[in-house]
Design a protein around this motif. Structure first.
Motif, short mmCIF file in Angstrom:
data_model
loop_
_atom_site.label_atom_id
_atom_site.label_comp_id
_atom_site.label_asym_id
_atom_site.label_seq_id
_atom_site.Cartn_x
_atom_site.Cartn_y
_atom_site.Cartn_z
N GLN A 1 -2.54 -21.33 14.19
CA GLN A 1 -2.25 -20.56 15.56
C GLN A 1 -0.71 -20.19 15.74
O GLN A 1 -0.17 -20.29 16.73
CB GLN A 1 -2.72 -21.33 16.80
N MET A 2 -0.22 -19.42 14.48
CA MET A 2 1.09 -19.08 14.55
C MET A 2 1.14 -17.56 14.03
O MET A 2 0.23 -17.37 13.57
CB MET A 2 1.90 -19.70 13.51
N LYS A 3 2.28 -17.09 14.46
CA LYS A 3 2.48 -15.62 14.11
C LYS A 3 3.19 -15.41 12.69
O LYS A 3 4.06 -15.94 12.61
CB LYS A 3 3.15 -14.71 15.17
N CYS A 4 2.38 -14.67 11.72
CA CYS A 4 3.01 -14.33 10.37
C CYS A 4 3.98 -13.29 10.35
O CYS A 4 3.93 -12.36 11.11
CB CYS A 4 2.08 -13.89 9.55
N VAL A 5 5.22 -13.64 10.16
CA VAL A 5 6.43 -12.92 9.62
C VAL A 5 6.65 -12.64 8.37
O VAL A 5 6.93 -13.78 7.73
CB VAL A 5 7.76 -13.07 10.57
N ILE B 1 -3.68 -15.13 1.96
CA ILE B 1 -3.62 -16.63 2.31
C ILE B 1 -2.80 -16.95 3.35
O ILE B 1 -2.72 -17.67 4.18
CB ILE B 1 -3.20 -17.40 0.80
N GLY B 2 -1.34 -16.21 3.36
CA GLY B 2 -0.61 -16.53 4.16
C GLY B 2 -0.80 -16.46 5.71
O GLY B 2 -0.89 -17.14 6.47
N ASN B 3 -1.81 -15.40 5.82
CA ASN B 3 -2.19 -14.83 7.09
C ASN B 3 -3.34 -15.71 7.61
O ASN B 3 -3.38 -16.22 8.70
CB ASN B 3 -2.84 -13.66 7.11
N ALA B 4 -4.12 -16.35 6.74
CA ALA B 4 -5.05 -17.18 7.01
C ALA B 4 -4.29 -18.59 7.44
O ALA B 4 -4.91 -19.30 8.29
CB ALA B 4 -6.01 -17.66 5.72
N VAL B 5 -3.26 -19.07 6.67
CA VAL B 5 -2.39 -20.21 7.24
C VAL B 5 -2.15 -20.08 8.54
O VAL B 5 -2.18 -20.97 9.43
CB VAL B 5 -1.32 -20.48 6.02
N CYS B 6 -1.31 -18.96 8.67
CA CYS B 6 -0.96 -18.58 10.22
C CYS B 6 -1.83 -18.68 11.29
O CYS B 6 -1.81 -19.23 12.34
CB CYS B 6 -0.16 -17.25 10.31
N GLN B 7 -3.13 -18.12 11.03
CA GLN B 7 -4.33 -18.15 11.99
C GLN B 7 -4.68 -19.63 12.15
O GLN B 7 -4.96 -19.83 13.18
CB GLN B 7 -5.46 -17.25 11.13
N ARG B 8 -4.83 -20.30 11.10
CA ARG B 8 -5.35 -21.70 11.31
C ARG B 8 -4.12 -22.40 11.89
O ARG B 8 -4.58 -23.52 12.74
CB ARG B 8 -5.55 -22.33 9.78
N THR C 1 0.80 -0.97 -0.10
CA THR C 1 -0.10 0.08 0.14
C THR C 1 0.82 1.20 0.08
O THR C 1 2.10 1.12 0.41
CB THR C 1 -1.01 0.02 1.30
N PRO C 2 0.13 2.57 -0.24
CA PRO C 2 1.24 3.85 -0.39
C PRO C 2 1.96 3.87 1.20
O PRO C 2 2.93 4.25 1.24
CB PRO C 2 0.07 4.88 -0.39
N SER C 3 1.38 3.42 2.32
CA SER C 3 1.88 3.35 3.70
C SER C 3 2.82 2.21 3.83
O SER C 3 3.66 2.28 4.89
CB SER C 3 0.81 3.22 4.60
N GLY C 4 3.29 1.55 2.90
CA GLY C 4 4.25 0.33 3.04
C GLY C 4 3.79 -0.92 3.60
O GLY C 4 4.77 -1.88 3.78
N GLN C 5 2.45 -1.16 3.78
CA GLN C 5 1.74 -2.21 4.17
C GLN C 5 1.72 -3.14 3.19
O GLN C 5 1.24 -2.97 2.01
CB GLN C 5 0.51 -2.17 4.66
N LEU C 6 2.39 -4.55 3.30
CA LEU C 6 1.91 -5.66 2.33
C LEU C 6 0.41 -6.21 2.15
O LEU C 6 -0.40 -5.89 3.08
CB LEU C 6 2.49 -7.01 2.89
N GLN C 7 0.09 -6.30 0.96
CA GLN C 7 -1.47 -6.72 0.60
C GLN C 7 -1.45 -7.33 -0.46
O GLN C 7 -0.41 -7.72 -1.23
CB GLN C 7 -2.12 -5.29 0.19
N GLY C 8 -2.43 -8.26 -0.91
CA GLY C 8 -2.57 -9.31 -2.22
C GLY C 8 -3.23 -10.29 -1.52
O GLY C 8 -3.28 -10.88 -0.49
N PHE C 9 -3.46 -11.20 -2.49
CA PHE C 9 -3.91 -12.63 -2.52
C PHE C 9 -3.37 -13.45 -1.93
O PHE C 9 -3.62 -14.08 -0.81
CB PHE C 9 -4.26 -13.13 -4.08
N ASP C 10 -1.80 -13.65 -2.19
CA ASP C 10 -0.92 -14.48 -1.44
C ASP C 10 -0.82 -13.90 0.01
O ASP C 10 -0.69 -14.89 1.02
CB ASP C 10 0.40 -14.52 -2.08
N ILE C 11 -0.61 -12.59 0.26
CA ILE C 11 -0.68 -12.30 1.66
C ILE C 11 -1.68 -12.76 2.48
O ILE C 11 -1.77 -12.99 3.84
CB ILE C 11 -0.51 -10.77 1.73
#
Length: 272
Positions: free
Chosen positions: A76-80, A67-74, A55-65
């Motif tokens: 129960q791990m923290k995404c880095v 999916i990755g966050n959903a995997v971490c949540q499932r 994003t303009p503020s430098g945050q990661l975004q997108g389909f793969d992002i």
């Protein structure tokens, strides 16, 4: 209390203090280790919208992002998220800079020689973009003497080098997709090869891409373009791979992946 007893008591107190310090350090190390096991580090090259970008503020975004966050949540791990050039992702994975490649990487036999992959998460066509009215087609005869841009280290590069470079087509590689689109718009390239949605969202739908369009049909060659996109992992990380595979399968079964696909593409591109 005589001197001998005083020295003995002092020694006991020091020993006790040392034991407490040692236990404290051990608990700190143990807590750090436990915390480390709860972190999943993804390697990504964030200039490939709508799969991964900023994003303009430098945050990661997108389909793969997502999916990755959903995997971490499932799991129960923290995404880095660890950013890396695309052509260096496999080397960085093997150097343990992160645990998983999650960056629109297609599964190919060539890459399987170095790393393992999850089952394919989604499938996206690969297509050439050229200036509207140029008459160019994705064939060696049509492109002879022309300059075609591709992402360095991508399956697209493998395809064009195998099928076009030996037939007089000039292949120009780039470290990120934005540079390709900039040179295409500026007339320094005659065409570019990339995933369809990346071309649509990152170029054709923007003002700089108004004079361009897809040229010819999607490219076909499983040997170079692969069999879909998956997460890349080290060959000796079988236990982690099994957990990631299970998380992705759970997200596929409950419809989460399809919902994310509809959000970004308006259609279901999830591999069945």
């Amino acid at each position: 209390m005589n001197r001998k007893m005083i020295r003995y008591a002092r020694a006991v107190r020091l020993a006790g203090l040392a034991g407490l310090l040692g236990a404290g350090l051990g608990m700190t190390a143990g807590a750090a280790h436990a915390q480390g096991t709860q972190t999943l580090r993804f390697g990504v090259e964030a200039s490939y919208p709508p799969f991964e970008s900023k994003t303009p503020s430098g945050q990661l975004q997108g389909f793969d992002i997502d999916i990755g966050n959903a995997v971490c949540q499932r799991m129960q791990m923290k995404c880095v998220w660890v950013e890396n050039s695309f052509d260096g992702l496999i080397a960085a994975l093997e150097a343990r800079k992160f645990d998983v490649i999650n960056s629109a990487m297609n599964i190919t036999d060539k890459r399987r020689q170095q790393i393992d992959f999850t089952p394919a998460v989604y499938v996206m066509p690969i297509q050439m973009v050229a200036r509207r009215g140029s008459g160019l087609q994705p064939t060696p005869a049509s492109l002879k003497g022309k300059q075609i841009g591709v992402l360095q280290g991508s399956t697209q590069e493998d395809y064009v080098r195998k099928h076009w470079a030996t037939q007089g087509v000039s292949i120009v590689t780039y470290e990120n997709q934005d540079q390709i689109f900039a040179d295409l718009a500026a007339g320094r390239l005659d065409g570019a090869v990339q995933e369809v949605q990346t071309a649509t969202d990152g170029f054709l739908s923007k003002p700089q891409g108004k004079d361009f369009d897809f040229a010819g049909a999607p490219l076909k060659d499983p040997a170079t373009l692969g069999e879909g996109t998956g997460f890349g992992m080290r060959k000796n990380d079988a236990a982690l791979k099994a957990k990631v595979d299970a998380a992705l399968d759970s997200l596929r079964q409950d419809g989460t992946l399809t919902k994310l696909s509809m959000k970004y593409f308006g259609r279901d591109i999830v591999a069945k």
